[in-house]
Structures are given as structure tokens and as C-alpha cells.
Motif scaffolding. Sequence first.
Motif, mmCIF file in Angstrom:
data_model
loop_
_atom_site.group_PDB
_atom_site.id
_atom_site.type_symbol
_atom_site.label_atom_id
_atom_site.label_comp_id
_atom_site.label_asym_id
_atom_site.label_seq_id
_atom_site.Cartn_x
_atom_site.Cartn_y
_atom_site.Cartn_z
ATOM 1 N N ILE A 22 0.813 -1.218 0.000
ATOM 2 C CA ILE A 22 0.000 0.000 0.000
ATOM 3 C C ILE A 22 0.850 1.274 0.000
ATOM 4 O O ILE A 22 0.346 2.360 -0.275
ATOM 5 C CB ILE A 22 -0.956 0.029 1.204
ATOM 6 C CG1 ILE A 22 -0.159 0.025 2.515
ATOM 7 C CG2 ILE A 22 -1.919 -1.140 1.172
ATOM 8 C CD1 ILE A 22 -1.021 0.255 3.740
ATOM 9 N N GLN A 78 -1.888 6.829 -5.348
ATOM 10 C CA GLN A 78 -2.112 6.644 -3.917
ATOM 11 C C GLN A 78 -1.351 7.641 -3.061
ATOM 12 O O GLN A 78 -1.656 7.827 -1.879
ATOM 13 C CB GLN A 78 -1.755 5.210 -3.485
ATOM 14 C CG GLN A 78 -0.272 4.901 -3.456
ATOM 15 C CD GLN A 78 0.241 4.464 -4.818
ATOM 16 O OE1 GLN A 78 -0.512 4.425 -5.797
ATOM 17 N NE2 GLN A 78 1.516 4.114 -4.891
ATOM 18 N N VAL A 200 -2.198 -1.766 -3.776
ATOM 19 C CA VAL A 200 -2.580 -0.375 -4.031
ATOM 20 C C VAL A 200 -1.432 0.344 -4.729
ATOM 21 O O VAL A 200 -1.635 1.106 -5.669
ATOM 22 C CB VAL A 200 -2.946 0.336 -2.712
ATOM 23 C CG1 VAL A 200 -3.256 1.810 -2.962
ATOM 24 C CG2 VAL A 200 -4.137 -0.351 -2.044
#
Length: 225
Positions: A22, A78, A200
Motif C-alpha cells: 500500500i 495513492q 494499491v
Amino acid sequence: MTHHTLNTLAPSAKTCTPSRRIVEMPMRMFHTFMALSFVGAYMTAESERFRLLHVSLGYTLFGLVVFRLLWGMFGPRQSRLSVAWRKLEALKELINDFQNFPEAVLKWNAQTFRKWSSIVLTLAAFSTFLISIFITLSGYAIYNEISGDWMSEIHEFFGNFLLMAVLLHIALVMLMVLSKKSQGLRPMWTGRRDGAGPDVAQSNHVWVAVLLGMAVVSFLFFQLT
């Protein structure tokens, strides 16, 4: 070894907690250098012997903020600042709840707590960026004797304010860990979070992290030698 024994050992060999990436490496390195620079600068703030180190770490802090702003504009989705900014939209909803006190507030649940946590973390992050700029500019003025003693007071004020923002950030993360709503600092350290699903952060952007690390180390080396 019997067939029954092999069947018993087989499941344990396959047990592996799924995880997904992530946070990409440049963001993890940014946070690490940011924390080390602030701690080092704060600890050497009153030392005349380590004044050059204090100033160099302050400049490093400023450079890291510039990197974060550029990465937030041109980096992966992100890590975009626009994504973090959208988290603040929930603040309007929470303000409306206070306007409808106490009925709306009594309906708050775990999801509301997560919204508050996200808002506070985002505000702390943006405050850190802004205050770091003020600290660097005031520190530059002091180091080059551009201003009077009043600038030292402003510099110290912003330094203590930044310390409060950092401590608030850490306290909130620890609170989320205790309430089992977060995995703490692990995702920022390893880049991964437990749970199945796609990454992600599709790419780790190792080359950007390497360049960032080389830039920080090279700058400090030439400053201090």
C-alpha cells in the motif's frame, strides 16, 4: 515418516498471511528521513557545537518537504496530495453533526471514529509540511543574521509546534492500534498491510527511493565536511 505425518505437516508449510503493498518505497524513505531529520535538528537546537548539523538537518527537512510536494503532484495516485485533501471533505459532515447536537453526535459509531482519525492524521501531515517551511525560513534568517532576536522566538515556537503535531500523529496511530483499527507503523516500515487483494501501490519505484537517499546523504556529507 508416515503418510499421516506428511499430511499433518503440509498445512503448516502453506500457512502464509496474505498481504498487499500500500506504500511505495520513496514514501517510506521520505518518512524515515523526515523523522530522523526532525529528531536530530530538535536535539541539536540548543548546542553551539552542533550548530552546523542542526542547520544542515533543517535544510534537509525543507528539501524533503519539496520532494513530498512534487511526489504528491506527479507521483503515483495513492500518494497524490489530492487524495489526502479529499479526506478532509468528511470534515463538513462532522461539522454538520455538531450543528445538529446532540441527536447526530449520539449516532456516532466506529466509522465516525475512523473519519475523525483520518481527518486528524491528514491535518497533522499538512501542518507538518507548512511548519517545516516556516522553520527552515526562520532558521535561515537566524543563521545568516538577517533578523533580530525576535526571529529566534518564532523559530522556537514553530519547532515546538511541529513537535506537538508529530506527537499527536504518533498518539493517534497508537490509539488506532489499541482499538485494532490499524496495524500501526508496520505499513510505513514494510510497505505492506495484512489482507487479501491487489496491491494499491502497483510499483515500488525503487529507483526514486535510491535517488532520494543518495541526494540526502550527499547533501549532508558535503555540508558537514
